[in-house]
Write a protein that holds these residues in place. Structure first.
Motif, mmCIF file in Angstrom:
data_model
loop_
_atom_site.group_PDB
_atom_site.id
_atom_site.type_symbol
_atom_site.label_atom_id
_atom_site.label_comp_id
_atom_site.label_asym_id
_atom_site.label_seq_id
_atom_site.Cartn_x
_atom_site.Cartn_y
_atom_site.Cartn_z
ATOM 1 N N TRP A 34 -1.283 6.362 -11.514
ATOM 2 C CA TRP A 34 -0.138 6.567 -10.621
ATOM 3 C C TRP A 34 -0.216 7.955 -10.010
ATOM 4 O O TRP A 34 -0.688 8.906 -10.639
ATOM 5 C CB TRP A 34 1.160 6.423 -11.383
ATOM 6 N N LYS A 35 0.280 8.091 -8.778
ATOM 7 C CA LYS A 35 0.291 9.371 -8.069
ATOM 8 C C LYS A 35 1.726 9.868 -7.898
ATOM 9 O O LYS A 35 2.638 9.083 -7.644
ATOM 10 C CB LYS A 35 -0.336 9.228 -6.673
ATOM 11 N N ARG A 51 3.987 6.530 -7.805
ATOM 12 C CA ARG A 51 3.610 5.239 -7.248
ATOM 13 C C ARG A 51 2.232 4.839 -7.779
ATOM 14 O O ARG A 51 1.325 5.659 -7.802
ATOM 15 C CB ARG A 51 3.576 5.371 -5.728
ATOM 16 N N PRO A 53 -1.476 2.962 -7.637
ATOM 17 C CA PRO A 53 -2.408 2.831 -6.520
ATOM 18 C C PRO A 53 -2.281 1.467 -5.834
ATOM 19 O O PRO A 53 -2.091 0.442 -6.489
ATOM 20 C CB PRO A 53 -3.789 2.988 -7.159
ATOM 21 N N GLY A 54 -2.338 1.498 -4.495
ATOM 22 C CA GLY A 54 -2.393 0.265 -3.722
ATOM 23 C C GLY A 54 -1.083 -0.478 -3.541
ATOM 24 O O GLY A 54 -1.092 -1.623 -3.087
ATOM 25 N N THR A 55 0.051 0.112 -3.894
ATOM 26 C CA THR A 55 1.331 -0.575 -3.731
ATOM 27 C C THR A 55 2.379 0.395 -3.196
ATOM 28 O O THR A 55 2.161 1.604 -3.158
ATOM 29 C CB THR A 55 1.875 -1.159 -5.050
ATOM 30 N N ASP A 56 3.519 -0.164 -2.824
ATOM 31 C CA ASP A 56 4.670 0.647 -2.449
ATOM 32 C C ASP A 56 5.694 0.683 -3.575
ATOM 33 O O ASP A 56 6.821 1.120 -3.383
ATOM 34 C CB ASP A 56 5.327 0.101 -1.179
#
Length: 105
Positions: A34-35, A51, A53-56
């Motif tokens: 997660w970032k 968030r 990776p790769g999602t909202d």
């Protein structure tokens, strides 16, 4: 689109405990890829949003000086069929609700 969100809070969490909780959440979610999308430390609140990776999808943890720790989660999980009429705020326009008809006696 259908959004799913949840929110809950704990009372009686000291500022020291809350800061430690934010650090643990940041560390554990970071290990999972997660970032951090936002981080704030102020006299009014301490907040962390992350968030995957790769999602909202997002998870937000906020600590308030009134000894409250709040956690919010959000995920976009589905889309309405094309052509679904939408209102001004992006919500689907649903048919007007009506009470069921009662049989005559």
């Amino acid at each position: 689109m259908v959004d799913v969100d949840s929110e809950w809070a704990l009372k009686g969490v000291s500022p020291t405990q809350a800061k430690a909780a934010l650090r643990r959440a940041r560390g554990e979610l970071g290990r999972q890829g997660w970032k951090v999308t936002s981080y704030e430390e102020s006299k009014f609140r301490n907040g962390l949003s992350m968030r995957p990776p790769g999602t909202d999808d997002t998870v937000t943890v906020e600590a308030y000086p009134s000894d409250r720790l709040m956690v919010r989660a959000y995920a976009e999980c589905a889309r309405y069929p094309s052509g679904t009429p939408m209102g001004a705020y992006g919500d689907p326009e649903l048919p007007r609700q009506q009470a069921p008809l009662q049989p005559h006696r």
